[in-house]
Scaffold this motif. Structure first.
Motif, PDB file in Angstrom:
ATOM      1  N   ALA A 196       0.843  -1.207   0.000  1.00 27.47           N
ATOM      2  CA  ALA A 196       0.000   0.000   0.000  1.00 27.47           C
ATOM      3  C   ALA A 196       0.872   1.250   0.000  1.00 27.47           C
ATOM      4  CB  ALA A 196      -0.912  -0.003   1.218  1.00 27.47           C
ATOM      5  N   HIS A 197       0.311   2.337  -0.520  1.00 29.08           N
ATOM      6  CA  HIS A 197       1.049   3.601  -0.530  1.00 29.08           C
ATOM      7  C   HIS A 197       0.717   4.443   0.692  1.00 29.08           C
ATOM      8  CE1 HIS A 197       2.145   7.697  -1.819  1.00 29.08           C
ATOM      9  NE2 HIS A 197       3.132   7.066  -2.413  1.00 29.08           N
ATOM     10  N   SER A 198      -0.547   4.463   1.087  1.00 30.24           N
ATOM     11  CA  SER A 198      -0.941   5.196   2.294  1.00 30.24           C
ATOM     12  C   SER A 198      -2.072   4.432   2.975  1.00 30.24           C
ATOM     13  CB  SER A 198      -1.385   6.626   1.947  1.00 30.24           C
ATOM     14  OG  SER A 198      -2.439   6.605   1.011  1.00 30.24           O
ATOM     15  N   VAL A 199      -2.160   4.589   4.295  1.00 31.91           N
ATOM     16  CA  VAL A 199      -3.169   3.857   5.081  1.00 31.91           C
ATOM     17  C   VAL A 199      -3.752   4.796   6.136  1.00 31.91           C
ATOM     18  CG1 VAL A 199      -3.632   1.747   6.410  1.00 31.91           C
ATOM     19  CG2 VAL A 199      -1.597   1.851   4.962  1.00 31.91           C
ATOM     20  N   GLY A 200      -5.054   4.730   6.348  1.00 28.56           N
ATOM     21  CA  GLY A 200      -5.678   5.542   7.392  1.00 28.56           C
ATOM     22  C   GLY A 200      -6.835   4.776   8.019  1.00 28.56           C
ATOM     23  N   ILE A 201      -7.198   5.181   9.230  1.00 25.51           N
ATOM     24  CA  ILE A 201      -8.261   4.483   9.964  1.00 25.51           C
ATOM     25  C   ILE A 201      -9.312   5.502  10.396  1.00 25.51           C
ATOM     26  CG2 ILE A 201      -8.777   3.079  12.013  1.00 25.51           C
ATOM     27  CD1 ILE A 201      -5.798   2.177  11.925  1.00 25.51           C
ATOM     28  N   THR A 202     -10.574   5.124  10.229  1.00 29.72           N
ATOM     29  CA  THR A 202     -11.663   6.009  10.652  1.00 29.72           C
ATOM     30  C   THR A 202     -12.783   5.173  11.282  1.00 29.72           C
ATOM     31  OG1 THR A 202     -13.226   7.705   9.910  1.00 29.72           O
ATOM     32  CG2 THR A 202     -12.799   5.932   8.375  1.00 29.72           C
ATOM     33  N   ALA A 232      -8.746   2.243   5.503  1.00 27.57           N
ATOM     34  CA  ALA A 232      -8.685   2.546   4.059  1.00 27.57           C
ATOM     35  C   ALA A 232      -7.224   2.618   3.650  1.00 27.57           C
ATOM     36  CB  ALA A 232      -9.361   3.885   3.781  1.00 27.57           C
ATOM     37  N   PHE A 233      -6.931   2.120   2.465  1.00 27.16           N
ATOM     38  CA  PHE A 233      -5.552   2.241   1.973  1.00 27.16           C
ATOM     39  C   PHE A 233      -5.559   2.478   0.468  1.00 27.16           C
ATOM     40  CE2 PHE A 233      -6.514  -2.276   1.691  1.00 27.16           C
ATOM     41  CZ  PHE A 233      -6.017  -2.622   0.448  1.00 27.16           C
ATOM     42  N   THR A 234      -4.469   3.059  -0.015  1.00 23.33           N
ATOM     43  CA  THR A 234      -4.336   3.309  -1.456  1.00 23.33           C
ATOM     44  C   THR A 234      -3.187   2.466  -2.010  1.00 23.33           C
ATOM     45  OG1 THR A 234      -2.754   5.104  -1.121  1.00 23.33           O
ATOM     46  CG2 THR A 234      -5.078   5.721  -1.222  1.00 23.33           C
ATOM     47  N   VAL A 235      -3.279   2.142  -3.289  1.00 21.17           N
ATOM     48  CA  VAL A 235      -2.133   1.584  -4.014  1.00 21.17           C
ATOM     49  C   VAL A 235      -1.881   2.497  -5.212  1.00 21.17           C
ATOM     50  CG1 VAL A 235      -2.413  -0.839  -3.320  1.00 21.17           C
ATOM     51  CG2 VAL A 235      -3.604  -0.003  -5.348  1.00 21.17           C
ATOM     52  N   GLU A 236      -0.643   2.600  -5.593  1.00 24.74           N
ATOM     53  CA  GLU A 236      -0.282   3.520  -6.685  1.00 24.74           C
ATOM     54  C   GLU A 236      -0.560   2.894  -8.045  1.00 24.74           C
ATOM     55  OE1 GLU A 236       3.790   4.823  -6.581  1.00 24.74           O
ATOM     56  OE2 GLU A 236       3.556   6.071  -8.386  1.00 24.74           O
ATOM     57  N   MET A 237      -1.082   3.708  -8.967  1.00 26.04           N
ATOM     58  CA  MET A 237      -1.228   3.287 -10.361  1.00 26.04           C
ATOM     59  C   MET A 237       0.018   3.787 -11.096  1.00 26.04           C
ATOM     60  SD  MET A 237      -4.689   2.424 -10.788  1.00 26.04           S
ATOM     61  CE  MET A 237      -5.483   3.212 -12.169  1.00 26.04           C
ATOM     62  N   ASN A 321      -8.971   0.644  -1.491  1.00 18.57           N
ATOM     63  CA  ASN A 321      -9.758  -0.466  -0.930  1.00 18.57           C
ATOM     64  C   ASN A 321      -9.927  -0.224   0.567  1.00 18.57           C
ATOM     65  OD1 ASN A 321      -9.156  -3.590  -2.789  1.00 18.57           O
ATOM     66  ND2 ASN A 321     -10.295  -1.774  -3.287  1.00 18.57           N
ATOM     67  N   VAL A 322     -10.865  -0.956   1.143  1.00 22.40           N
ATOM     68  CA  VAL A 322     -11.194  -0.747   2.565  1.00 22.40           C
ATOM     69  C   VAL A 322     -11.379  -2.107   3.238  1.00 22.40           C
ATOM     70  CG1 VAL A 322     -13.082   0.054   4.073  1.00 22.40           C
ATOM     71  CG2 VAL A 322     -12.251   1.549   2.246  1.00 22.40           C
ATOM     72  N   VAL A 323     -11.002  -2.163   4.496  1.00 26.16           N
ATOM     73  CA  VAL A 323     -11.351  -3.316   5.343  1.00 26.16           C
ATOM     74  C   VAL A 323     -12.151  -2.757   6.516  1.00 26.16           C
ATOM     75  CG1 VAL A 323     -10.445  -5.079   6.909  1.00 26.16           C
ATOM     76  CG2 VAL A 323      -9.357  -4.704   4.675  1.00 26.16           C
ATOM     77  N   THR A 324     -13.369  -3.277   6.712  1.00 23.56           N
ATOM     78  CA  THR A 324     -14.129  -2.866   7.901  1.00 23.56           C
ATOM     79  C   THR A 324     -13.960  -3.951   8.960  1.00 23.56           C
ATOM     80  OG1 THR A 324     -16.133  -3.864   6.972  1.00 23.56           O
ATOM     81  CG2 THR A 324     -15.831  -1.508   6.635  1.00 23.56           C
TER      82      THR A 324
END
Ligand code: SF4
Ligand code: SF4
Length: 453
Positions: A196-202, A232-237, A321-324
């Motif tokens: 992943a490129h960045s990760v955050g939690i909410t 939530a996390f992002t992956v780079e294109m 993408n997200v993991v709940t």
């Protein structure tokens, strides 16, 4: 002394622009490289002439020029802390997944689902029929068809589909407790380690979730997800692949990153279930949540003119993408970045570039109680169904999408912190890369010919 200062400035400007030219060449941005090298010779020339040619009043003109240069630099690059007022971006009603264009596209004429949907939303029938008569995504009769690259994309999409069965699963009977802050740090580091490129939690909110499902067996059923947290996390294109869009490498890259993100998400969800807590991965074609909304509230970026997530270092060039889950975690504060919204308000490059005319040139409007931009999904998808790919011209041309390198990050820093620079940065981007940059050419390995025998 004055002349030494001027000549130092001219040499510095020459070196800076030459470096920009070299780095642009390395990034295969030939047009930008050519323009930067031309600027490297043109802009310092008046200063050099002033140094070489002696004439009455030269010192006065040199002093004025030096003063103007210093004043302009201070005005343009001065970081000014601004407290941006966040407009309301909380949705009034939850979205119904059956309204998503990809879901409507699957409705078959003559079925109950088709009739019921268009009885409820008759205004959607005409725009939807435009993409229904087009060849379709990855269709051999689409304008960008290439059997090899389409097969690659289809292979990644199919592999990703196979992950759907393991998005959820049995939860270990033994619960392992951990300090939420330490566990959150571990999850973020590990998710990045997985790619992943960045990760955050909410906290998972109602407006993050679809009200009614629209895919597979979930069609028409209420979404029931009572998890407390969302990661939530992002992956780079890959920039080059997206920059070749609307040619086939763009859809190959999308499919590849849907799969990469999906692989990370199912592992993360499985990890949490192994610790004895519920967790579900939300991956391509298997969402219960609207990933960009979750990612925004988890502090990963803002929703820009394209209506998708804009991240600070990759812009919109990401998949989310997200993991709940229910495991106790430490949530991230959303740090509202009004500079991005302000930049989008005047940039409008994606709207000019869009071949499907699907992006608005107008200011933000109220949609479902929230102020923002919304693209014309039907027009965008119709363009995709004609080309056979997911285009990506908007994403490739966005000034925030340039690679995550020192040069571009310095520019992004000043866009964020210096209001005057922010006003001129979009024009500078146009001058360097063009207002409507052309797609990058295919590479040799991407040009496979079909044998006739
Ligand atoms: S191209 Fe410009 S207007 Fe469009 S999303 Fe990017 S920054 Fe915003
Ligand atoms: S993907 Fe292409 S058609 Fe769709 S909004 Fe972006 S530029 Fe327009």
């Amino acid at each position: 002394m004055l002349h030494i200062l001027l000549i130092l400035f001219a040499s510095g400007l020459f070196l800076l622009l030459t470096t920009v030219a070299i780095l642009s060449k390395i990034e295969k941005e030939d047009k930008a490289a050519g323009r930067a090298i031309a600027a490297a010779f043109i802009f310092p020339t008046p200063v050099v002439l002033l140094w070489i040619i002696d004439f009455p009043g030269r010192d006065l003109i040199s002093s004025i020029l030096m003063g103007l240069i210093i004043l302009s630099a201070v005005i343009i690059f001065m970081p000014i802390p601004i407290r941006y007022k966040k407009a309301n971006d909380k949705l009034t009603d939850q979205y119904d997944e059956r309204d998503v264009v990809f879901v409507r596209h699957k409705l078959k004429e003559g079925t109950d689902q088709f009739d019921q949907y268009y009885d409820r939303r008759p205004e959607k029938l005409e725009p939807d029929n435009k993409y229904r008569i087009a060849p379709g995504l990855l269709s051999p009769s689409s304008s960008m068809a290439d059997p090899f690259m389409y097969s690659s994309a289809a292979a990644s999409f199919t592999t990703c589909e196979n992950l759907i069965d393991i998005c959820d699963g049995p939860v270990s009977e033994t619960q392992i407790q951990a300090n939420p802050a330490e566990l959150s740090r571990y999850i973020k580091k590990w998710t990045k380690h997985l790619g992943a490129h960045s990760v955050g939690i909410t906290l998972l909110k109602n407006e993050h979730k679809y009200s009614i499902g629209g895919r597979g067996g979930q069609y028409g059923k209420p979404v029931e997800n009572s998890h407390k947290f969302a990661i939530a996390f992002t992956v780079e294109m890959d920039f080059d692949s997206i920059n070749k869009g609307p040619q086939a490498p763009a859809v190959m890259e999308s499919a590849k990153q849907y799969l990469n993100a999906g692989t990370i998400a199912v592992q993360l969800a499985s990890f949490i279930r192994n610790l004895g807590y519920e967790a579900r991965a939300h991956i391509d074609a298997h969402y219960e949540v609207i990933c960009p909304l979750v990612a925004r509230d988890a502090g990963l970026g803002e929703l820009g003119r394209m209506g998708i997530l804009m991240t600070p270092t990759l812009g919109p060039r990401v998949r989310v993408n997200v993991v709940t889950c229910d495991i106790p975690l430490m949530i991230d504060e959303r740090n509202y970045d009004g500079s991005m919204i302000e930049f989008c308000s005047h940039c409008k490059k994606c709207a000019d570039v869009c071949p499907g005319r699907a992006i608005s040139q107008e200011d933000r409007k109220m949609f479902n109680g929230a102020l923002g931009w919304k693209i014309d999904h039907e027009k965008c998808f119709t363009y995709w169904c004609n080309t056979g790919t997911d285009c990506g011209r908007c994403m490739a041309s966005c000034p925030y999408s340039h690679p995550d390198t020192l040069m571009h990050n310095v520019i992004r820093y000043f866009i964020r912190h210096a209001p005057v620079f922010r006003r001129i940065a979009a024009t500078m981007d146009d001058l360097l890369y063009g207002r409507k940059p052309k797609p990058m050419d295919l590479e040799e390995w991407e040009k496979v010919m079909i044998s006739k025998d």
